[in-house]
Design a protein around this motif. Structure first.
Motif, PDB file in Angstrom:
ATOM      1  N   TRP A  62       0.882  -1.214   0.317  1.00 47.84           N
ATOM      2  CA  TRP A  62      -0.069   0.228   0.198  1.00 47.84           C
ATOM      3  C   TRP A  62       0.887   1.182   0.170  1.00 47.84           C
ATOM      4  N   HIS A  63       2.256   0.976   0.910  1.00 47.56           N
ATOM      5  CA  HIS A  63       2.960   2.444   0.780  1.00 47.56           C
ATOM      6  C   HIS A  63       3.749   2.765  -0.634  1.00 47.56           C
ATOM      7  N   ARG A  64       4.132   1.555  -1.072  1.00 46.66           N
ATOM      8  CA  ARG A  64       4.241   1.203  -2.297  1.00 46.66           C
ATOM      9  C   ARG A  64       3.815   1.590  -3.135  1.00 46.66           C
ATOM     10  N   LYS A  65       2.453   1.978  -3.429  1.00 43.89           N
ATOM     11  CA  LYS A  65       1.981   2.345  -3.969  1.00 43.89           C
ATOM     12  C   LYS A  65       1.635   4.038  -4.247  1.00 43.89           C
ATOM     13  N   THR A 252      -7.715  -6.589  -4.854  1.00 43.37           N
ATOM     14  CA  THR A 252      -6.909  -5.217  -4.966  1.00 43.37           C
ATOM     15  C   THR A 252      -7.392  -4.229  -3.604  1.00 43.37           C
ATOM     16  N   MET A 253      -5.585  -3.460  -3.993  1.00 47.02           N
ATOM     17  CA  MET A 253      -6.433  -2.492  -1.783  1.00 47.02           C
ATOM     18  C   MET A 253      -6.849  -1.031  -2.231  1.00 47.02           C
ATOM     19  N   PRO A 254      -7.469  -0.676  -1.695  1.00 48.91           N
ATOM     20  CA  PRO A 254      -8.120   0.075  -1.442  1.00 48.91           C
ATOM     21  C   PRO A 254      -7.408   1.912  -1.403  1.00 48.91           C
ATOM     22  N   THR A 260      -3.129  -3.604  -6.600  1.00 45.78           N
ATOM     23  CA  THR A 260      -3.048  -5.489  -5.871  1.00 45.78           C
ATOM     24  C   THR A 260      -1.941  -4.924  -5.522  1.00 45.78           C
ATOM     25  N   PRO A 261      -1.367  -5.943  -4.266  1.00 43.94           N
ATOM     26  CA  PRO A 261      -0.181  -6.339  -3.734  1.00 43.94           C
ATOM     27  C   PRO A 261       0.819  -7.103  -5.016  1.00 43.94           C
ATOM     28  N   GLN A 262       0.224  -8.141  -5.746  1.00 43.86           N
ATOM     29  CA  GLN A 262       1.575  -8.514  -6.986  1.00 43.86           C
ATOM     30  C   GLN A 262       1.945  -7.694  -7.844  1.00 43.86           C
ATOM     31  N   SER A 263       0.846  -6.841  -8.093  1.00 43.04           N
ATOM     32  CA  SER A 263       1.282  -5.382  -8.834  1.00 43.04           C
ATOM     33  C   SER A 263       2.385  -4.855  -8.460  1.00 43.04           C
ATOM     34  N   MET A 264       2.228  -4.483  -7.072  1.00 42.73           N
ATOM     35  CA  MET A 264       3.880  -4.201  -6.178  1.00 42.73           C
ATOM     36  C   MET A 264       4.643  -4.641  -5.925  1.00 42.73           C
ATOM     37  N   HIS A 267       9.719  -3.508  -7.077  1.00 43.14           N
ATOM     38  CA  HIS A 267       9.710  -2.380  -7.812  1.00 43.14           C
ATOM     39  C   HIS A 267      10.557  -1.583  -8.858  1.00 43.14           C
ATOM     40  N   THR A 268      11.487  -2.994 -10.098  1.00 43.38           N
ATOM     41  CA  THR A 268      12.219  -2.231  -9.979  1.00 43.38           C
ATOM     42  C   THR A 268      11.297  -1.993 -11.797  1.00 43.38           C
ATOM     43  N   LEU A 269      10.253  -2.330 -11.835  1.00 41.03           N
ATOM     44  CA  LEU A 269       9.058  -1.929 -12.900  1.00 41.03           C
ATOM     45  C   LEU A 269       9.120  -0.151 -12.929  1.00 41.03           C
TER      46      LEU A 269
END
Ligand SMILES: [Cu+2]
Length: 274
Positions: A62-65, A252-254, A260-264, A267-269
């Motif tokens: 969540w904080h990464r996003k 999905t993270m509101p 989603t966590p998976q999408s995060m 980080h190199t993306l």
């Protein structure tokens, strides 16, 4: 490609570009949307028992996003800017360069904890505190007041050595890396302790009012990346599915509808760490 650097290694020009971009995002009103979003998420985490931004495994993604979104706003102002990170295990005194007048300014004055120097001082005219939990319109800090010391490298290394990302019941105090790093496994430890050490708005749901929020969470985020590099065969995120009131890997993270966590996980993306 965005490269996040240790704040201690920034040039004067890099510090100025970062500060100027933060001030511009504030001026146009976008900065306070981030403060309000964090306040809302923190209140929901505290009061609904559904742990998304804090107290559960999705604290880290969540904080990464949240940081990626903020970094994108900075880059809309100045594409050369990235969020620096503050290694509070090393730059761990009130004399550290992060608190100098050319970056974040220093601690508050004794009377009311008001920060009096640097670009974010109320007297400089560009940093009104609009999203509040009390009536203070100025940035406040009292460095090293409530807890005298920051987490040590040994504490960080002990957390990094844990092979499990998180474990049931996936909440405050669960065994494993996430809860230990968040600081919920011990009173005022790790990530939580840093918020408390800074004091002022940083010790509240409106903590992003202090720009050090981003530098602190960038280091927490780097530690997640470091942890995965140390444990390449460990699941980068848990739980994998079917957990009530907790964000699973592909849930999905509101407030986002496409994150989603998976999408995060990678980080190199989005950026790398220097
Ligand atoms: Cu935090």
């Amino acid at each position: 490609m965005t490269v996040r650097k240790n704040q201690a290694n920034l040039t004067s020009a890099e510090k100025k570009a970062f500060v100027d971009a933060v001030l511009e995002v504030k001026r146009i009103g976008v900065y306070d949307e981030f403060v309000a979003a964090h306040r809302l998420r923190f209140a929901l985490d505290m009061n609904t028992g559904v742990y998304v931004g804090h107290f559960g495994p999705s604290f880290l993604p969540w904080h990464r996003k949240f940081l990626i979104d903020f970094e994108n706003e900075l880059q809309n102002v100045d594409p050369s800017v990235s969020i620096p990170y503050w290694d509070w295990t090393f730059d761990n005194t009130v004399a550290a360069s992060v608190w100098a007048p050319d970056l974040l300014g220093g601690t508050g004055r004794p009377l009311d904890d008001q920060v009096m120097d640097g670009p974010f001082a109320y007297s400089a005219g560009k940093w009104p505190i609009n999203i509040q939990v009390d009536s203070r319109p100025f940035l406040a800090r009292n460095l090293a007041y409530r807890v005298p010391t920051l987490p040590t490298r040994a504490e960080v290394d002990a957390a990094l050595a844990m092979p499990t990302y998180d474990s049931a019941p996936f909440r405050d105090g669960s065994a494993g890396f996430r809860s230990t790093l968040e600081g919920s496994a011990g009173y005022m430890s790790m990530h939580n302790r840093v918020h408390t050490w800074v004091w002022g708005q940083m010790e509240s749901s409106v903590s992003p009012n202090d720009p050090v929020f981003w530098l602190h969470h960038a280091f927490v985020d780097k530690l997640w990346a470091d942890w995965h590099a140390l444990h390449p065969t460990s699941a980068e995120y848990l739980p994998a599915g079917g957990t009530v009131d907790v964000i699973d890997l592909n849930e999905t993270m509101p407030p986002w509808t496409n994150t989603t966590p998976q999408s995060m996980l990678d980080h190199t993306l989005f950026y790398t760490y220097a």
